[in-house]
Design an enzyme around this catalytic site. Structure first.
Site, PDB file in Angstrom:
ATOM      1  N   ARG A 276      20.148 -78.368 -15.575  1.00  0.00           N
ATOM      2  CA  ARG A 276      20.396 -78.611 -16.997  1.00  0.00           C
ATOM      3  C   ARG A 276      21.562 -77.799 -17.555  1.00  0.00           C
ATOM      4  O   ARG A 276      22.376 -78.321 -18.316  1.00  0.00           O
ATOM      5  CB  ARG A 276      19.116 -78.237 -17.768  1.00  0.00           C
ATOM      6  CG  ARG A 276      19.118 -78.639 -19.231  1.00  0.00           C
ATOM      7  CD  ARG A 276      17.908 -78.012 -19.966  1.00  0.00           C
ATOM      8  NE  ARG A 276      16.665 -78.235 -19.260  1.00  0.00           N
ATOM      9  CZ  ARG A 276      15.858 -79.289 -19.438  1.00  0.00           C
ATOM     10  NH1 ARG A 276      16.155 -80.192 -20.335  1.00  0.00           N
ATOM     11  NH2 ARG A 276      14.745 -79.412 -18.742  1.00  0.00           N
ATOM     12  N   ARG A 312      13.419 -88.380 -22.675  1.00  0.00           N
ATOM     13  CA  ARG A 312      12.979 -87.016 -23.012  1.00  0.00           C
ATOM     14  C   ARG A 312      12.263 -86.929 -24.368  1.00  0.00           C
ATOM     15  O   ARG A 312      11.233 -86.261 -24.465  1.00  0.00           O
ATOM     16  CB  ARG A 312      14.153 -86.020 -22.950  1.00  0.00           C
ATOM     17  CG  ARG A 312      14.794 -85.931 -21.557  1.00  0.00           C
ATOM     18  CD  ARG A 312      15.825 -84.823 -21.455  1.00  0.00           C
ATOM     19  NE  ARG A 312      15.211 -83.517 -21.586  1.00  0.00           N
ATOM     20  CZ  ARG A 312      15.207 -82.784 -22.674  1.00  0.00           C
ATOM     21  NH1 ARG A 312      15.862 -83.177 -23.748  1.00  0.00           N
ATOM     22  NH2 ARG A 312      14.573 -81.646 -22.717  1.00  0.00           N
ATOM     23  N   CYS A 342       9.261-102.336 -26.553  1.00  0.00           N
ATOM     24  CA  CYS A 342       7.964-102.644 -27.159  1.00  0.00           C
ATOM     25  C   CYS A 342       6.941-101.573 -26.850  1.00  0.00           C
ATOM     26  O   CYS A 342       6.005-101.787 -26.082  1.00  0.00           O
ATOM     27  CB  CYS A 342       7.508-104.016 -26.686  1.00  0.00           C
ATOM     28  SG  CYS A 342       8.747-105.267 -27.031  1.00  0.00           S
ATOM     29  N   GLU A 343       7.149-100.398 -27.391  1.00  0.00           N
ATOM     30  CA  GLU A 343       6.238 -99.259 -27.255  1.00  0.00           C
ATOM     31  C   GLU A 343       6.419 -98.403 -28.503  1.00  0.00           C
ATOM     32  O   GLU A 343       7.568 -98.140 -28.895  1.00  0.00           O
ATOM     33  CB  GLU A 343       6.631 -98.360 -26.070  1.00  0.00           C
ATOM     34  CG  GLU A 343       6.541 -98.957 -24.693  1.00  0.00           C
ATOM     35  CD  GLU A 343       5.141 -98.905 -24.098  1.00  0.00           C
ATOM     36  OE1 GLU A 343       4.270 -98.198 -24.666  1.00  0.00           O
ATOM     37  OE2 GLU A 343       4.924 -99.587 -23.095  1.00  0.00           O
TER      38      GLU A 343
HETATM   39  C1  LIG Z   1      14.241 -79.052 -11.501  1.00  0.00           C
HETATM   40  C2  LIG Z   1      14.540 -77.970 -10.549  1.00  0.00           C
HETATM   41  C3  LIG Z   1      15.675 -77.182 -10.719  1.00  0.00           C
HETATM   42  C4  LIG Z   1      16.639 -77.338 -11.878  1.00  0.00           C
HETATM   43  O1  LIG Z   1      16.070 -76.991 -13.074  1.00  0.00           O
HETATM   44  P1  LIG Z   1      16.974 -76.904 -14.406  1.00  0.00           P
HETATM   45  O2  LIG Z   1      16.016 -76.531 -15.456  1.00  0.00           O
HETATM   46  O3  LIG Z   1      17.558 -78.249 -14.622  1.00  0.00           O
HETATM   47  O4  LIG Z   1      18.015 -75.864 -14.167  1.00  0.00           O
HETATM   48  C5  LIG Z   1      15.932 -76.200  -9.781  1.00  0.00           C
HETATM   49  N1  LIG Z   1      15.102 -76.006  -8.725  1.00  0.00           N
HETATM   50  C6  LIG Z   1      13.995 -76.741  -8.536  1.00  0.00           C
HETATM   51  C7  LIG Z   1      13.146 -76.484  -7.354  1.00  0.00           C
HETATM   52  C8  LIG Z   1      13.676 -77.748  -9.437  1.00  0.00           C
HETATM   53  O5  LIG Z   1      12.564 -78.461  -9.246  1.00  0.00           O
END
Ligand SMILES: *Cc1c(COP(=O)(O)O)cnc(C)c1O
Length: 417
Positions: A276, A312, A342-343
């Site tokens: 992210r 999200r 349709c939700e």
């Molecule tokens: C989802 C995930 C990430 C990344 O998480 P972010 O919050 O997007 O940085 C890293 N490692 C593992 C094992 C994950 O499942």
């Protein structure tokens, strides 16, 4: 948000007006900023330059091949959670020795693929998975490099659905059992212990949970050393948050400041798995206002992007800033911004204050670069959105909008019909 700005009252991505892209390519449309992606990646590189490290981008946040290629060109590795993600990472030139593979349900086929590809390490989530990897590696006459994913029982203080490091979660091996699991690993001939892994959750907005979790993990590392079990890679996962609304999450440099002092006595290569924080604020979703509707007390702005494009808000109650791409002095209203699906759960925002918009205007859903397109679906038989990458005054479509034909690809009507 330097590369997403109003200029002359028009929203630009880098040097291109969003309106231009929306008109040309249509909506819903994901737009990513090249320079933002590079800046975010480099912030990690810079923050951790003092020690050996590998930044492994978490593909599940955004796995468009152009974005992977961009990151690969910068030297980035990959954190994958499926054979499909491994395929995509390799296909974009990410070196296999910078790929780590997590996930609680790896199949035999996926394990074989990863062994053949010679990835850096499997982040193993249970003893039974360890035994299975040992068996498959044996059959292939090879050794599997592994880290055990340890669940440090730390509360990352984020949304329950994106929290992963507490005892009650399905992820990893409980820290009290870790030593025993490592001892089991030493007895498996086709397993090579190379690391320790943890990932405690996502959208984490403080450094403290990382520090607390790392302290616990380092105690384990010291215990392992006492048992002659040597650890080379310390993988602290991803999870750093971004600003959606008013959060003030730590930057990679703040994270580094918090954790690097703890690592000074250890001779470890640090692995990070940001998703992210690299891509979230490097992308936006553009949608067109289809209809305005008043119903009882409520105002609805009905747009052409739905929960199939960005889920999200529906599943996490997540907040995304939504702004008209044209800045105007106009009264505001409070409205639900909803999609065509349709939700009742199909909304991008609830009770949102926004300036009065007209039919046909474009809105930008901000901070949509992570867990946006990758979580999109064809629900309601809606073709998936197009994606565009902008670099300075250039842009390229990096995923074509799906067609109706794409919706029936792979479907077969049997002879007996
Ligand atoms: C989802 C995930 C990430 C990344 O998480 P972010 O919050 O997007 O940085 C890293 N490692 C593992 C094992 C994950 O499942």
């Amino acid at each position: 948000m330097h590369y997403f700005q109003y200029k002359n009252s028009e929203l630009y991505v880098e040097e291109i007006p969003v309106r231009h892209l929306a008109k040309k390519i249509g909506t819903p449309l994901y737009i990513y900023s090249y320079n933002t992606l590079v800046r975010h990646y480099k912030a990690y590189e810079k923050a951790f330059e003092a020690i050996p490290h590998i930044i492994c981008f978490a593909l599940k946040a955004n796995s468009n091949s152009a974005i992977l290629k961009l990151l690969s060109n910068q030297g980035c590795g990959a954190d994958v959670v499926s054979g499909g993600e491994l395929f995509k990472a390799l296909n974009c030139g990410i070196p296999s020795d910078k790929i780590v593979y997590a996930g609680v349900g790896k199949t035999e086929e996926e394990i074989k693929f990863a062994l053949k590809s010679k990835i850096l390490m499997f982040n193993v989530e249970s003893e039974n998975e360890l035994i299975e990897i040992d068996r498959i590696a044996g059959k292939m006459k090879t050794q599997a490099p592994i880290a055990l994913r340890i669940n440090p029982d730390i509360d990352p203080k984020t949304h329950p659905y994106i929290s992963t490091g507490l005892k009650k979660h399905k992820f990893g091996i409980p820290i009290e059992k870790a030593l025993d699991s490592y001892k089991l690993a030493t007895q498996l001939k086709n397993i090579k212990i190379v690391g320790v892994h943890k990932h405690i959750g996502s959208q984490i907005t403080e450094v403290a949970p990382y520090v607390d979790a790392l302290k616990r993990i380092l105690l384990l590392v010291d215990n392992l050393i006492k048992q002659d079990i040597l650890i080379r890679y310390l993988d602290i996962g991803g999870g750093l948050g971004i600003t959606y609304k008013e959060e003030t999450p730590p930057l990679p440099s703040n994270l580094a400041k918090g954790i690097l002092p703890l690592l000074s006595k250890h001779n470890l290569t640090l692995v990070l798995e940001p998703g992210r924080s690299i891509v979230g604020n490097a992308g936006i979703l553009i949608t067109k206002v289809l209809y305005l509707k008043e119903s009882g007390e409520k105002n609805f702005i009905i747009v052409d992007a739905g929960m199939n494009d960005l889920i999200r808000p529906s599943i996490y109650g997540a907040y995304h800033e939504i702004i008209p791409i044209k800045e105007k002095a106009e009264d505001t209203i409070v409205a639900d911004i909803v999609g065509p699906i349709c939700e009742s759960g199909d909304f991008l925002a609830k009770d949102r204050q926004i300036r009065k918009v007209k039919q046909g205007e474009y809105l930008a859903v901000m901070s949509a670069g992570a867990y946006g397109f990758t979580m999109s679906s064809n629900y309601n038989s809606r073709p998936k959105a197009a994606e565009v990458l902008v670099k300075d005054d250039k842009f390229a479509v990096i995923r074509k909008r799906e067609s109706y034909k794409d919706l029936i690809k792979g479907e077969i009507i049997p002879d007996f019909l």
